[in-house]
Design a protein around this motif. Structure first.
Motif, PDB file in Angstrom:
ATOM      1  N   ALA A 152       0.867  -1.179   0.000  1.00  0.00           N
ATOM      2  CA  ALA A 152       0.000   0.000   0.000  1.00  0.00           C
ATOM      3  C   ALA A 152       0.901   1.224   0.000  1.00  0.00           C
ATOM      4  O   ALA A 152       2.013   1.185   0.537  1.00  0.00           O
ATOM      5  N   ASN A 153       0.423   2.311  -0.583  1.00  0.00           N
ATOM      6  CA  ASN A 153       1.228   3.529  -0.618  1.00  0.00           C
ATOM      7  C   ASN A 153       0.376   4.702  -1.098  1.00  0.00           C
ATOM      8  O   ASN A 153      -0.623   4.506  -1.804  1.00  0.00           O
ATOM      9  N   VAL A 197      -0.608   2.059   5.806  1.00  0.00           N
ATOM     10  CA  VAL A 197       0.485   1.646   4.926  1.00  0.00           C
ATOM     11  C   VAL A 197       1.472   0.747   5.652  1.00  0.00           C
ATOM     12  O   VAL A 197       1.823  -0.342   5.164  1.00  0.00           O
ATOM     13  N   SER A 232       5.794   4.243   3.674  1.00  0.00           N
ATOM     14  CA  SER A 232       6.193   3.051   2.919  1.00  0.00           C
ATOM     15  C   SER A 232       7.693   2.816   3.027  1.00  0.00           C
ATOM     16  O   SER A 232       8.146   1.666   3.105  1.00  0.00           O
TER      17      SER A 232
END
Length: 269
Positions: A107-108, A124, A170
């Motif tokens: 995820a980002n 994230v 991230s």
């Protein structure tokens, strides 16, 4: 020098490279995860794919089965340990084994650190780091019990080994993933389990290009890469296949940057 297109894995590796293996790939319905899933099937492995939604998983599972191997598609939120345990149980019930784990779920989003919310951070880092840990521990329990080794590959990122402007969440999560793989490599060596990190740079996927756009991509190629092109999922596939195979029997705790030289210092000219 031109960095030509990476050939299909079927042109490089033996068709039966992974025959008898069973791989689980999180985030296996799109992008790099999809490319990995199909390549593992091309080389003889039974393949399980998982993500939060079945929307993209079912057509990929059908494509996997068309290659003559067994497929399993299951939903999971990798942030939830109970859901991850259920995912592994489903894979074992449907495919009978689990010898390769690829932690690819991610995820980002872009955010300056000063405006990054607590929920954004948790979302994230929870997916990247907690999710990788949850899947590693759940799959590792089975790999230890099977007493026949195993391979764990986690998809990191080059932003884990340098500052990650606008990606503090991230970058920190991916740095933790690399450290986790090194620790697992050391602790689980006695069980014959190998753990390595593959760290893509800027890879041309649909999701990346939606955010980046062609203009920014061209600037990255011109200013940030030794190579003369962005990476492709095929560039990551070849490294992951190697690390899953007997050719990497003596490789563990390593970090493989697939970044076209992005981590190199720019030429001072």
């Amino acid at each position: 020098m031109s960095f030509g297109e990476t050939p299909p894995s079927t042109d490089v590796f033996a068709d039966d490279l992974l025959t008898g293996e069973t791989a689980l790939i999180t985030g296996g319905g799109t992008g790099i995860g999809k490319a990995l899933a199909l390549a593992y099937a091309d080389h003889g492995a039974d393949v399980a794919i998982a993500s939060r939604s079945m929307e993209h998983l079912e057509p990929v599972a059908e494509e996997i089965e068309s290659k003559g191997v067994d497929a399993c598609a299951t939903t999971v939120d990798v942030r939830e340990p109970d859901a991850v345990d259920a995912m592994v149980e489903t894979v074992l019930e449907e495919l009978g084994d689990l010898s390769i784990l690829v932690n690819n779920a991610g995820a980002n989003f872009l955010s300056p650190a000063e405006t990054l919310s607590a929920n954004g951070w948790r979302s994230v880092v929870g997916t990247i780091l907690d999710g990788t840990a949850n899947c590693t521990f759940a799959a590792g329990e089975h790999m230890i019990e099977r007493e026949d080794g195993g391979a764990i590959i986690s998809m990191g990122a080059t932003n884990s080994v340098r500052g990650a402007p606008y990606h503090a969440h991230s970058g920190a999560g991916k740095a933790g993933v690399h450290n986790l793989m090194q620790t697992i490599a050391a602790e689980w060596a006695e069980y014959g389990i190998r753990a390595n990190t593959v760290a893509p740079g800027v890879i041309r996927t649909e999701g990346v290009m939606e955010v980046m756009g062609e203009a920014v991509a061209e600037r990255v190629i011109e200013d940030d890469l030794a190579a003369d092109r962005l990476g492709t999922p095929a560039d990551c596939v070849s490294v992951a296949l190697f690390l899953s195979s007997p050719a990497a029997a003596y490789v563990t705790g390593s970090y493989y940057a697939v970044d076209g030289g992005q981590l190199l210092a720019p030429t001072p000219m």
